[in-house]
Design a protein around this motif. Structure first.
Motif, mmCIF file in Angstrom:
data_model
loop_
_atom_site.group_PDB
_atom_site.id
_atom_site.type_symbol
_atom_site.label_atom_id
_atom_site.label_comp_id
_atom_site.label_asym_id
_atom_site.label_seq_id
_atom_site.Cartn_x
_atom_site.Cartn_y
_atom_site.Cartn_z
ATOM 1 N N LEU A 1 -24.006 106.036 27.387
ATOM 2 C CA LEU A 1 -24.637 104.886 28.038
ATOM 3 C C LEU A 1 -23.690 103.699 28.118
ATOM 4 C CD1 LEU A 1 -28.250 105.104 26.595
ATOM 5 C CD2 LEU A 1 -27.312 106.104 28.666
ATOM 6 N N ASN B 1 -29.450 98.109 38.379
ATOM 7 C CA ASN B 1 -30.486 98.640 37.501
ATOM 8 C C ASN B 1 -29.978 99.911 36.850
ATOM 9 O OD1 ASN B 1 -32.715 97.526 39.919
ATOM 10 N ND2 ASN B 1 -32.842 96.876 37.824
ATOM 11 N N GLY B 2 -30.132 99.967 35.544
ATOM 12 C CA GLY B 2 -29.735 101.169 34.837
ATOM 13 C C GLY B 2 -28.251 101.266 34.532
ATOM 14 N N GLY C 1 -26.696 99.741 32.112
ATOM 15 C CA GLY C 1 -26.422 99.674 30.682
ATOM 16 C C GLY C 1 -26.380 98.270 30.099
ATOM 17 N N LYS C 2 -26.865 97.297 30.826
ATOM 18 C CA LYS C 2 -26.816 95.915 30.342
ATOM 19 C C LYS C 2 -27.662 95.729 29.083
ATOM 20 C CE LYS C 2 -28.483 94.345 34.222
ATOM 21 N NZ LYS C 2 -28.687 95.637 34.905
ATOM 22 N N THR C 3 -28.896 96.199 29.157
ATOM 23 C CA THR C 3 -29.778 96.055 28.007
ATOM 24 C C THR C 3 -29.225 96.817 26.810
ATOM 25 O OG1 THR C 3 -31.684 95.791 29.448
ATOM 26 C CG2 THR C 3 -32.127 96.451 27.197
ATOM 27 N N THR C 4 -28.742 97.999 27.056
ATOM 28 C CA THR C 4 -28.180 98.808 25.978
ATOM 29 C C THR C 4 -27.035 98.064 25.294
ATOM 30 O OG1 THR C 4 -28.657 100.671 27.427
ATOM 31 C CG2 THR C 4 -27.387 101.129 25.454
ATOM 32 N N GLN D 1 -35.759 92.010 27.055
ATOM 33 C CA GLN D 1 -36.028 92.042 28.495
ATOM 34 C C GLN D 1 -37.532 91.999 28.758
ATOM 35 O OE1 GLN D 1 -34.172 95.259 30.597
ATOM 36 N NE2 GLN D 1 -34.844 94.491 32.575
ATOM 37 N N HIS E 1 -30.025 89.010 37.010
ATOM 38 C CA HIS E 1 -29.828 89.511 38.363
ATOM 39 C C HIS E 1 -29.715 88.351 39.339
ATOM 40 C CE1 HIS E 1 -30.340 93.672 37.417
ATOM 41 N NE2 HIS E 1 -31.546 93.515 36.931
#
Ligand SMILES: Nc1ncnc2c1ncn2[C@@H]1O[C@H](COP(=O)(O)OP(=O)(O)OP(=O)(O)O)[C@@H](O)[C@H]1O
Ligand SMILES: Nc1ncnc2c1ncn2[C@@H]1O[C@H](COP(=O)(O)OP(=O)(O)OP(=O)(O)O)[C@@H](O)[C@H]1O
Ligand SMILES: [Mg+2]
Ligand SMILES: [Mg+2]
Lengths: 259, 198, 566
Positions: free
Chosen positions: C325, C345-346, C348-351, C391, C501
């Motif tokens: 990830l 989106n998706g 890996g920012k949150t990760t 988030q 974003h």
């Protein structure tokens, strides 16, 4: 022909009938033979890996062992039984030994039948089949399905609550008392979150026009055919053959109120 | 039975059942340990925990059938996620649920005071014990031991299902998640009614 | 307007709604109509009752909640109350604000089939309809995927496909793009435009950020803070004439309108009415290039960050469930620096942010906070110096009231009760939540939840704050308030690391921006330089901020004129 392809409701019915028939017999050999044959069917016709099976099965070996032990130690002593061994207040007779062994085997054979069902049935298919064949009300069935969907989310939810507490600087629990308090801090929000999600899901279902109407046409149709009944007959046959073999060797015994 | 239920109530019921199915499965392992330590009676010490969802669901939803259905669904889910006792467990769940439901039925489903909840927990103890006596072969054990098991289970039902269930429901209501259920409204009004001692 | 002559399809009369435990009604005397085939924007500040109205229109309220609804809503002349259960949902579809809470099945296919079965679609037609709907939102390859493995943006698209498959007469969309990256949110408006072209459908769209929507919508309905109708009329009229009133209510304006308005105030915009499109805006300027200087709202570069590094990541990798990830990411944050993280989106920012906050441990690599490896920090000590905003705002909540939520970490630090009270009051005032102090955090509006989660972190004196999309779902005023709070933090020597974003925010505030794509860092540097890297912008689904777009437009117009002259 894979076990996965059979009708889930009939499969469940088969297992229940098998369990009921098995509980009529009371000797160690019948359930043992059933156990062997059911397990074989699970591997051959269910393509279930042995590893997965034994993982679920092993706790019950332990349980059966305790059952046997418990039945031995706390058994009623009946006059006129053949004594094998005594030690202090403990007495062991041949009959009570066999009884204990039968109990243990019984647990294991039930387990193997259940595993056959669990490992070869998709829960959603089972629910669909219950609605289509057994007239389970859709309101309840879809309710259960919605509930079932929470399972994989619960672990995630737990992690989230843990993170939230860490972020706020809640000190780590060290003592037993702290740990107990921590358990409450986690379980209550976990449940509260589940209930909130449930209410939202109900709203989502209503917004998609779900009313719980019993006349429902299904996209996924779960059918019943003669093969399902053949499967039913096959498993009943397995038990009867086990009992027959047991009788050939002179073990067969019927349950008559010992328990 | 379900026609009078709102969808929201059905789903809350089954979610409770799912959550407790997991709890039940976890306690099965714990029970096995106690079993190993104390023999059969070890199980009875914690047997009450297996009735808790009946008490919680009935206390929250307060409709006929809540106790019975929740316990039954919990058992069904337990089977689906891998309690190898198998479909037979569903029958056990139903029998446990009937015990609690009978007590609520005796009050016409409109009394949820503490003693009723405790009695419901004990109701499940009674029915489950009768069933267990038959299916698990308690008759093979000495009568004194069986009597001891019965009383231990009765107490366990009263405490672990009745009292613990009440306490959990009320802790839940305090978080505000149950505001649209009678229990949440009582709590907000702060007026004890049907047995809430907030 | 021509559409007005048609017969209305949905009409509300003197609609008022009150939640049971709140004395004041949320909606007051709301009266408007929706006509066949038109698209209407529903605007209003955060907490004004837009989502509440959406639920009422769909008959989900007052049944799903304890509340009291007065007045009437009628669909094709028939009152909603007369419709049987589930009947109205055949005609009015809704996409909820919270993408997580609108699915009831496990797989994409089953979810779509569920709705179609409810509508008594013959089973043999269902498959075709499912494929059609998925094709429309480009989700066909995910037909058999499990819903909870989809990314936030995909979930939002799936929700749309579900309602579209039912072919409703009216479609209500509650902030459908709040969590989407710029490219996906543009894509969504494009899909809707296509649908509107091919079938008669009325759209009611609730949105805060309007740029992509203005040329799709015919009319606007504006609610004010009190839940009363402020204005109803055509989109052009709304922004041409009432821009200042809208701004006063705290409602976002489309970028062109906003630029026109500030141009007008500065005396450089000479158009008759405020512009709705860039072209109108540019032609309204006597000297477009000079206007750019004035319009650029980038903050003045503060003294330049000190050289002290507060957080540094060295070769971070993280894998979960057999997927990489995060791959080999290194960067650093200096004291007093504002760093933004962007990406599709998706990506890996949150990760990544969870690794940096110490919530999960990297598989490889090191993180140093104040020159000490994260793993060597005592949990409590670390949390007093660094903060994290999730988030999903609900993930932050652990208390039962808004007040207690903010007081929570202060209590842990054993601050005297009187001080706590003062601090909490101040914090609530800053984020416009004072009147909600006694409410349950979960019954706030989506935007209010977001603000509460940020406020609960801002009360502490932290050196480093990591925020995951802290401004989504905010109106212009509250978004401004939040950003001001973060700036204050920077000025008092704190550092901010923020996932967003919103390109305008990156442009106006960020000292540095990191761009992620598929778990890798593909850019690390000044925002200004990023806007010129077309390839990176494309890969990461980004969009240039408005001022840059304007600069390019002016440039190309000037270029063309030059071409025409020669
Ligand atoms: N269940 C509830 N109980 C009590 N009050 C509520 C409830 N839900 C919402 N509210 C209040 O109603 C008001 C309107 O909420 P709503 O969600 O409709 O706002 P909104 O306009 O959609 O805002 P946003 O743009 O932030 O999503 C808010 O002040 C909120 O606090
Ligand atoms: N628990 C998990 N197991 C497996 N994959 C995961 C898990 N959580 C996230 N992912 C995957 O990791 C990738 C990155 O997810 P992440 O949430 O970090 O994205 P993001 O950049 O924050 O996106 P967004 O802008 O939508 O919030 C996604 O492709 C997602 O599917
Ligand atoms: Mg809203
Ligand atoms: Mg994210």
């Amino acid at each position: 022909m894979l076990l996965h392809e059979f009708n889930p409701s009939i499969k469940a019915f088969t297992v229940i009938v098998c369990v009921l028939i098995l509980s009529v017999f009371f000797d160690p050999v019948t359930p043992f033979l059933t156990l062997v044959m059911t397990a074989a069917a699970t591997f051959i016709f269910g393509r279930v890996s042995f590893k997965r099976w034994i993982l679920l099965f092993s706790p019950f070996i332990f349980m059966a062992a305790i059952y046997i032990w418990s039945a031995l130690v706390f058994s009623k002593t009946i006059e006129g039984e053949t004594l094998i061994w005594t030690w202090g207040i403990f007495t062991l007779t041949e009959e009570s030994f066999l009884r204990a062994l039968s109990l243990g085997m019984r647990v294991l054979s039930f387990t193997s039948l259940s595993l056959l069902f669990i490992l070869t049935t998709k829960p959603t298919d089972f629910l669909l089949s219950l609605m289509q064949q057994c007239r389970l009300p859709p309101k309840l069935a879809y309710g259960i399905m919605a509930g079932y969907r929470f399972l994989p989310l619960m672990k995630e939810e737990f992690e989230i609550i843990k993170s939230a507490h860490r972020i706020r600087g809640v000190p780590k629990a060290r003592t037993f008392h702290d740990k107990a308090a921590e358990l409450k801090r986690y379980t209550v929000p976990l449940l509260a979150g589940a209930i909130r999600k449930a209410e939202r899901t109900a709203m989502a279902m209503e917004s998609k026009g779900f009313t719980g109407d019993k006349n429902r046409d299904f996209y996924h149709k779960i059918s019943v055919s003669w093969k399902d009944w053949a499967c039913f007959a096959f498993f009943i046959g397995v038990i009867l053959i086990s009992a027959y073999i047991s009788w050939l060797f002179g073990f067969l015994q019927f349950y008559n109120g010992e328990l | 039975m379900l026609e009078k239920w709102k969808l929201r109530e059905v789903i809350v019921l089954s979610v409770l059942a799912v959550v407790f199915a997991v709890v039940y499965l976890a306690f099965l392992q714990f029970g096995n340990v106690l079993y190993g330590m104390f023999g059969l009676i070890g199980y009875d010490l914690i047997f009450g925990i297996w009735f808790i969802v009946s008490i919680i669901a009935a206390y929250i939803i307060r409709k006929p059938g809540a106790a019975f259905l929740s316990e039954t669904i919990a058992a069904a889910i337990e089977v689906m996620i891998g309690n190898a006792v198998g479909p037979r467990l569903i029958l056990s769940g139903m029998i446990q649920g009937i015990g609690a439901e009978a007590v609520f039925a005796a009050t016409k489903w409109n009394n949820y005071r503490t003693w009723v909840l405790i009695a419901a927990g004990m109701g499940s103890s009674v029915t489950s014990f009768i069933w267990g006596y038959y299916i698990s072969g308690y008759a093979a054990l000495s009568p004194g031991y069986v009597t001891a098991m019965f009383f231990v289970r009765l107490i366990s039902g009263a405490l672990l299902a009745g009292l613990l269930g009440k306490w959990m429901s009320e802790s839940l209501a305090k978080t505000g998640a149950l505001n649209s259920f009678p229990i949440g409204k009582e709590l907000k009004r702060g007026k004890p009614e049907n047995g809430i001692t907030a | 307007m021509e559409l007005q002559h048609n017969r209305h399809i949905l009409k509300t009369e003197q609609l008022s709604f009150r939640y049971e435990d709140v004395k004041k009604p949320i909606l007051k005397d709301v009266q408007f109509s929706l006509y066949p085939g038109e698209a209407v924007l529903l605007l209003g500040p955060s907490g004004s009752g837009k989502s509440t109205l959406a639920f009422c229109l769909n008959k989900l309220y007052p049944e799903a909640v304890d509340g009291e609804l007065k007045g009437t809503i009628s669909f094709k002349g028939r009152r909603l109350a007369e419709f049987g259960p589930g009947e109205i949902n055949e005609y009015i579809g809704i996409v909820f604000q919270d993408p997580e809470s609108q699915f009831c099945m496990t797989t994409v296919e089953d979810e779509l089939a569920f709705g179609l079965e409810n509508m008594k679609t013959p089973p043999e037609e269902i498959e075709r309809k499912i494929d059609e709907a998925l094709e429309l939102v480009h989700l066909l390859p995910y037909k058999h995927s499990l819903i909870h493995t989809l990314s936030g943006g995909q979930k939002q698209k799936l929700a749309l496909a579900c309602v579209l498959s039912l072919k409703p007469d009216i479609l209500i969309l509650d902030e459908p793009t709040a969590n989407l990256d710029p490219a996906s949110s543009y894509e969504l408006t494009r899909i809707l435009k296509e649908i509107k072209k091919n079938q008669t459908i009325s759209l009611l769209i609730i949105e805060h950020k309007l740029d992509d929507w203005v040329n799709l919508t015919d009319r606007c309905v504006v609610l004010n803070k009190e839940g009363e109708i402020l204005f109803i009329g055509s989109t052009a009229e709304c922004f041409n004439q009432y821009a200042e009133e809208l701004l006063h209510e705290g409602i976002w304006l489309p970028s062109a309108v906003r630029a026109g308005l500030s141009g007008k105030k500065a005396g450089i915009y000479h158009g008759e009415t405020l512009p709705l499109t860039d072209r109108e805006l540019i032609t309204g300027f006597a000297n477009p290039s000079a206007a750019l200087q004035i319009l650029d709202n980038r903050k003045n570069k503060h003294q330049g960050p000190e050289e002290q590094i507060i957080l540094s990541a060295e070769k971070l990798s993280y894998n979960k469930a057999g997927k990489d990830l995060i791959r080999n990411i290194s960067f650093s944050v200096k004291t007093g620096e504002f760093v933004a993280i962007a990406g599709s989106n998706g990506s890996g920012k949150t990760t990544l942010s969870r690794l940096l906050a110490g919530l999960s441990a990297p598989s490889k690599g090191n993180i140093l906070f104040n020159d000490r490896p994260l793993s060597q920090w005592k949990e409590q000590e670390l949390r007093q110096k660094s903060g994290y905003v999730f988030q999903n705002p609900e993930h932050q909540f652990i208390a039962d009231s808004v007040y207690a939520e903010i007081a929570f970490s202060l209590k842990i630090q054993q601050i005297p009760e009187a001080d706590i009270q003062k601090k909490v009051q101040a914090a609530l005032l800053q984020v416009d939540l004072l009147k909600c102090a006694d409410m349950n955090p979960f019954s706030l509006s989506q935007g209010q939840k977001r603000r509460l989660s940020v406020a609960s972190m801002l009360v502490n004196d932290l050196d480093l704050l990591i925020l995951d999309e802290p401004t989504f779902g905010q109106d212009a005023r509250t978004s401004g308030q939040l950003m001001k709070l973060l700036e204050t933090k920077i000025h008092s020597g704190g550092s901010v690391l923020m996932i967003t974003h919103d390109m305008e925010i990156i442009h106006s505030y960020a000292d540095k921006v990191l761009v992620l794509s598929e778990g890798e860092k593909i850019y690390d540097g000044l925002p200004d330089a990023l806007w010129k890297k077309d390839e990176i912008m494309e890969i990461a689904s980004l969009k240039v901020p408005y001022i840059e777009k304007l600069r390019n437009d002016i440039g190309s117009i000037a270029g063309r004129e030059k071409l025409a002259l020669t």
